[in-house]
Design a protein around this motif. Structure first.
Motif, PDB file in Angstrom:
ATOM      1  N   GLY A   1       0.815  -1.210   0.000  1.00 29.70           N
ATOM      2  CA  GLY A   1       0.000   0.000   0.000  1.00 29.70           C
ATOM      3  C   GLY A   1       0.845   1.255   0.000  1.00 29.70           C
ATOM      4  N   PHE A   2       1.909   1.250   0.763  1.00 26.55           N
ATOM      5  CA  PHE A   2       2.795   2.414   0.821  1.00 26.55           C
ATOM      6  C   PHE A   2       3.414   2.674  -0.552  1.00 26.55           C
ATOM      7  CE2 PHE A   2       6.337   5.082   1.870  1.00 26.55           C
ATOM      8  CZ  PHE A   2       5.983   5.735   3.045  1.00 26.55           C
ATOM      9  N   VAL A   3       3.877   1.621  -1.200  1.00 27.70           N
ATOM     10  CA  VAL A   3       4.500   1.765  -2.520  1.00 27.70           C
ATOM     11  C   VAL A   3       3.486   2.292  -3.542  1.00 27.70           C
ATOM     12  CG1 VAL A   3       5.534   0.508  -4.454  1.00 27.70           C
ATOM     13  CG2 VAL A   3       6.293   0.053  -2.123  1.00 27.70           C
ATOM     14  N   LEU A   4       2.255   1.811  -3.473  1.00 30.23           N
ATOM     15  CA  LEU A   4       1.232   2.293  -4.402  1.00 30.23           C
ATOM     16  C   LEU A   4       0.952   3.777  -4.185  1.00 30.23           C
ATOM     17  CD1 LEU A   4      -1.308  -0.687  -4.397  1.00 30.23           C
ATOM     18  CD2 LEU A   4       0.222   0.003  -6.251  1.00 30.23           C
ATOM     19  N   VAL A   5       0.893   4.210  -2.921  1.00 33.61           N
ATOM     20  CA  VAL A   5       0.679   5.635  -2.637  1.00 33.61           C
ATOM     21  C   VAL A   5       1.854   6.460  -3.163  1.00 33.61           C
ATOM     22  CG1 VAL A   5       0.495   7.363  -0.800  1.00 33.61           C
ATOM     23  CG2 VAL A   5      -0.835   5.252  -0.660  1.00 33.61           C
ATOM     24  N   GLU A   6       3.076   5.969  -2.939  1.00 35.83           N
ATOM     25  CA  GLU A   6       4.251   6.667  -3.471  1.00 35.83           C
ATOM     26  C   GLU A   6       4.164   6.840  -4.983  1.00 35.83           C
ATOM     27  OE1 GLU A   6       8.348   5.923  -1.604  1.00 35.83           O
ATOM     28  OE2 GLU A   6       7.315   4.002  -1.396  1.00 35.83           O
ATOM     29  N   ARG A   7       3.840   5.759  -5.672  1.00 33.32           N
ATOM     30  CA  ARG A   7       3.757   5.811  -7.133  1.00 33.32           C
ATOM     31  C   ARG A   7       2.663   6.769  -7.594  1.00 33.32           C
ATOM     32  NH1 ARG A   7       6.660   4.525 -11.114  1.00 33.32           N
ATOM     33  NH2 ARG A   7       5.070   3.340 -12.260  1.00 33.32           N
ATOM     34  N   ASN A   8       1.530   6.761  -6.916  1.00 34.05           N
ATOM     35  CA  ASN A   8       0.444   7.656  -7.294  1.00 34.05           C
ATOM     36  C   ASN A   8       0.817   9.116  -7.082  1.00 34.05           C
ATOM     37  OD1 ASN A   8      -1.304   5.640  -8.136  1.00 34.05           O
ATOM     38  ND2 ASN A   8      -2.290   5.418  -6.146  1.00 34.05           N
ATOM     39  N   ARG A   9       1.517   9.399  -5.986  1.00 35.55           N
ATOM     40  CA  ARG A   9       1.951  10.775  -5.731  1.00 35.55           C
ATOM     41  C   ARG A   9       2.961  11.240  -6.780  1.00 35.55           C
ATOM     42  NH1 ARG A   9       1.177  13.156  -0.517  1.00 35.55           N
ATOM     43  NH2 ARG A   9       3.107  14.325  -0.858  1.00 35.55           N
ATOM     44  N   GLU A  10       3.850  10.348  -7.175  1.00 37.43           N
ATOM     45  CA  GLU A  10       4.871  10.709  -8.159  1.00 37.43           C
ATOM     46  C   GLU A  10       4.260  10.994  -9.530  1.00 37.43           C
ATOM     47  OE1 GLU A  10       8.330   7.919  -6.070  1.00 37.43           O
ATOM     48  OE2 GLU A  10       7.371   7.301  -7.937  1.00 37.43           O
ATOM     49  N   ARG A  11       3.194  10.285  -9.860  1.00 37.79           N
ATOM     50  CA  ARG A  11       2.597  10.431 -11.189  1.00 37.79           C
ATOM     51  C   ARG A  11       1.465  11.450 -11.227  1.00 37.79           C
ATOM     52  NH1 ARG A  11       1.446   4.176 -12.518  1.00 37.79           N
ATOM     53  NH2 ARG A  11       0.719   4.330 -10.369  1.00 37.79           N
TER      54      ARG A  11
ATOM     55  N   PRO B   1      -0.623  14.976 -11.137  1.00 34.49           N
ATOM     56  CA  PRO B   1      -0.332  16.349 -11.578  1.00 34.49           C
ATOM     57  C   PRO B   1      -0.056  17.245 -10.376  1.00 34.49           C
ATOM     58  CG  PRO B   1      -2.682  15.885 -11.705  1.00 34.49           C
ATOM     59  CD  PRO B   1      -2.014  14.576 -11.396  1.00 34.49           C
ATOM     60  N   VAL B   2       0.585  18.366 -10.620  1.00 34.86           N
ATOM     61  CA  VAL B   2       0.828  19.333  -9.545  1.00 34.86           C
ATOM     62  C   VAL B   2      -0.501  19.770  -8.956  1.00 34.86           C
ATOM     63  CG1 VAL B   2       1.776  21.590  -8.981  1.00 34.86           C
ATOM     64  CG2 VAL B   2       2.957  20.117 -10.622  1.00 34.86           C
ATOM     65  N   GLN B   3      -0.591  19.753  -7.643  1.00 30.30           N
ATOM     66  CA  GLN B   3      -1.840  20.041  -6.959  1.00 30.30           C
ATOM     67  C   GLN B   3      -1.991  21.536  -6.674  1.00 30.30           C
ATOM     68  OE1 GLN B   3      -4.135  17.286  -6.185  1.00 30.30           O
ATOM     69  NE2 GLN B   3      -2.686  16.571  -7.745  1.00 30.30           N
ATOM     70  N   HIS B   4      -3.161  22.076  -6.999  1.00 30.33           N
ATOM     71  CA  HIS B   4      -3.487  23.478  -6.708  1.00 30.33           C
ATOM     72  C   HIS B   4      -4.883  23.528  -6.071  1.00 30.33           C
ATOM     73  CE1 HIS B   4      -0.051  24.879  -9.036  1.00 30.33           C
ATOM     74  NE2 HIS B   4      -0.448  24.139 -10.057  1.00 30.33           N
ATOM     75  N   PRO B   5      -4.972  23.871  -4.794  1.00 27.15           N
ATOM     76  CA  PRO B   5      -3.858  24.212  -3.891  1.00 27.15           C
ATOM     77  C   PRO B   5      -3.152  22.955  -3.381  1.00 27.15           C
ATOM     78  CG  PRO B   5      -5.936  24.293  -2.716  1.00 27.15           C
ATOM     79  CD  PRO B   5      -6.293  24.010  -4.151  1.00 27.15           C
ATOM     80  N   GLY B   6      -1.917  23.138  -2.957  1.00 24.37           N
ATOM     81  CA  GLY B   6      -1.159  22.059  -2.368  1.00 24.37           C
ATOM     82  C   GLY B   6      -1.184  22.146  -0.851  1.00 24.37           C
ATOM     83  N   GLU B   7      -0.518  21.201  -0.208  1.00 19.26           N
ATOM     84  CA  GLU B   7      -0.508  21.184   1.264  1.00 19.26           C
ATOM     85  C   GLU B   7       0.001  22.493   1.864  1.00 19.26           C
ATOM     86  OE1 GLU B   7      -0.280  16.518   2.607  1.00 19.26           O
ATOM     87  OE2 GLU B   7       1.595  17.595   2.324  1.00 19.26           O
TER      88      GLU B   7
END
Length: 211
Positions: A148-158, A160-166
Motif C-alpha cells: 500500500g505504501f508503494v502504491l501511494v508513493e507511485r500515485n503521488r509521483e505520477r 499532476p501538480v496540486q493546486h492548492p497544495g498542502e
C-alpha cells in the motif's frame, strides 16, 4: 543500456538484461523486438534465436522478476528488527521495478512472487512466539503495509501538480494553532523516514517491541 562492448557476444542473459532495462525505463509498450535489436546492435533474428517471440520474452522477464523478488534476507538482532528489514527490502525491490511487477501481476503470479517475503516474515513471527492466525495476521499486515505504501508513493509521483497544495491548505487555523504542524506540512514528506516510522509501528504492535 546493455551495449555490445559490454556484452562481448550476444547471449540469452544479455537479451534479458537489455529487455529489462527497456521495461524499467519506459514500460512494456516500449519493448519491441526491433527496438531491442537496436539496443543490442544485432539482428532481430538473433533475439528470436535466444528467447523466442515477444510473448516468450515477456514470460522470461516475469520469471526472472519472480526469482529476483525472492532474494529476501532478514537482518537484525531481534525478530522485530528482522521483520522490519524484510519490509525495507521488499519496498526497495518493488520500487526498483514497477513495470516488471505489473507484468507479474498481469500474469497472475503476484502471490507466487510475494511468497518468499511472506515466508521470511512468518519465520520472524514464529521466532517472536506468534503462531497460527496471529502469525498470519502479522505477516499480512506488514505485506499490505508495504504494498500500500508503494502504491501511494507511485500515485503521488505520477499525479499532476496540486493546486492548492498542502503548503496552501495548512495554516494556523487548519493546524489547530500548532504552527510547527503547519510548517511541517509546508515541506514535502520524507518518504523514506515515514516508511521506517510506520513500518516500525506496525511491527512493534504485532511482534512486540522487545521481541
Amino acid at each position: 543500456m546493455v551495449v555490445n562492448e559490454r556484452l562481448g557476444r550476444l547471449s540469452k542473459d544479455a537479451v534479458l538484461d537489455a529487455a529489462a532495462d527497456l521495461v524499467r525505463a519506459q514500460g512494456p509498450a516500449a519493448l519491441t523486438m526491433r527496438r531491442l535489436a537496436a539496443e543490442l546492435g544485432c539482428a532481430v533474428t538473433a533475439i528470436y534465436w535466444h528467447v523466442g517471440n515477444r510473448e516468450a520474452l515477456l514470460d522470461e522477464l516475469v520469471a526472472r522478476t519472480v526469482r529476483e523478488m525472492g532474494r529476501i534476507r532478514a537482518e537484525g538482532a531481534t525478530p522485530a528488527a528482522r521483520a522490519e528489514s524484510v519490509a525495507l527490502e521488499l519496498r526497495r525491490k518493488l520500487r526498483a521495478r514497477p513495470h516488471l511487477i505489473a507484468l507479474v501481476h498481469e500474469r497472475g503470479l503476484t502471490e507466487r512472487m510475494m511468497l518468499p517475503a511472506q515466508r521470511a516474515l512468518a519465520h520472524e513471527a514464529h521466532a517472536a512466539g506468534l503462531r497460527g492466525a496471529a502469525a498470519a495476521e502479522a505477516v499480512r499486515a506488514v505485506q499490505f503495509h508495504v504494498v500500500g505504501f508503494v502504491l501511494v508513493e507511485r500515485n503521488r509521483e505520477r499525479a499532476p501538480v496540486q493546486h492548492p497544495g498542502e503548503p496552501d491548505l495548512w495554516d494556523d487555523a487548519t493546524a489547530e494553532q500548532d504552527p510547527g504542524l503547519a510548517r511541517a506540512f509546508a515541506e514535502p514528506p520524507d518518504v523514506d523516514r515515514l516508511f521506517r516510522v510506520t513500518t516500525r509501528a506496525v511491527v512493534a504492535s504485532l511482534w512486540g517491541s522487545g521481541a
